[in-house]
Design a protein around this motif. Structure first.
Motif: not given
Length: 227
Positions: A188-201
């Protein structure tokens, strides 16, 4: 691999998460409403960002009582990967799946920008494709992202390697610069930054894609059929 994207009243990053999984990662994703009571058909669970139930009382405090959360807890207990991002992280804290609490940002202002993170633990199912100590660029967007826990909990997080991401330049006042943590079991991982908004150049960074690829890689290896 099939992911459930949990949608609460007030979620607003569910579409971003769905796109990251289906279009950027190339895996299967399905929206699941907050009133669902079964997630057995899914291999991974994703709690996206937003303002669930308007963030009344506290961020994530009401969402924690949604029917779907019992299914999320069950999935976590079964060892399935569960990722909570931003408001999803807050919900995981409120539900007791992760330790600690979230406070208002130290500056009492909403922060929306791309930040530098350091990968503190590259041995989890979420980070195995990163290098230990690697610096990555991921966006944040939150008003209550100031992670807090007591000294005993902090020491335990450090000893167990549960601090996964830290801020290089802390934007919210989080204790020990914490940006993301895992549970003791590591699923179980919780994180505040949004990895889903950093998936494409095109979005300015692909650094978040490795997180999702790590999940898939480790899930497939754990489910490989031995001939």
């Amino acid at each position: 691999m099939k992911f459930a994207v949990i949608v609460f009243p007030g979620s607003n990053c569910d579409v971003d998460m769905f796109h990251a999984i289906q279009d950027a990662l190339g895996e299967e994703a399905e929206y699941v409403r907050h009133d669902a009571d079964n997630l057995d058909a899914f291999d991974g669970i994703l709690l996206p960002g937003g303002f669930s139930y308007g963030d009344y009382l506290r961020s994530g405090a009401i969402a924690r009582f949604s029917p779907v959360m019992q299914a999320v807890i069950k999935a976590a207990e079964e060892g399935k990967p569960v990722l909570g991002v931003c408001n999803g992280f807050q919900i995981l804290l409120e539900s007791g799946l992760l330790p600690g609490a979230m406070l208002r940002n130290a500056g009492l202002k909403f922060v929306c920008k791309t930040v530098s993170l350091q990968v503190e633990n590259a041995s989890t199912m979420f980070t195995s494709l990163y290098e230990e100590g690697e610096t990555i660029r991921i966006p944040v967007a939150h008003g209550e992202g100031n992670y807090y826990c007591d000294a005993e909990t902090l020491e335990k997080l450090k000893e167990n390697g549960q601090i996964v991401f830290t801020y290089r330049d802390n934007p919210n006042g989080s204790i020990a610069n914490i940006a993301g943590i895992v549970n003791e079991k590591g699923n179980v991982l919780g994180m505040m930054p949004h990895p889903e908004r950093a998936v494409e150049t095109l979005l300015g960074s692909q650094d978040g894609l490795k997180l999702f690829k790590s999940i898939v890689k480790n899930w497939r290896e754990s489910h490989a059929v031995i001939a």
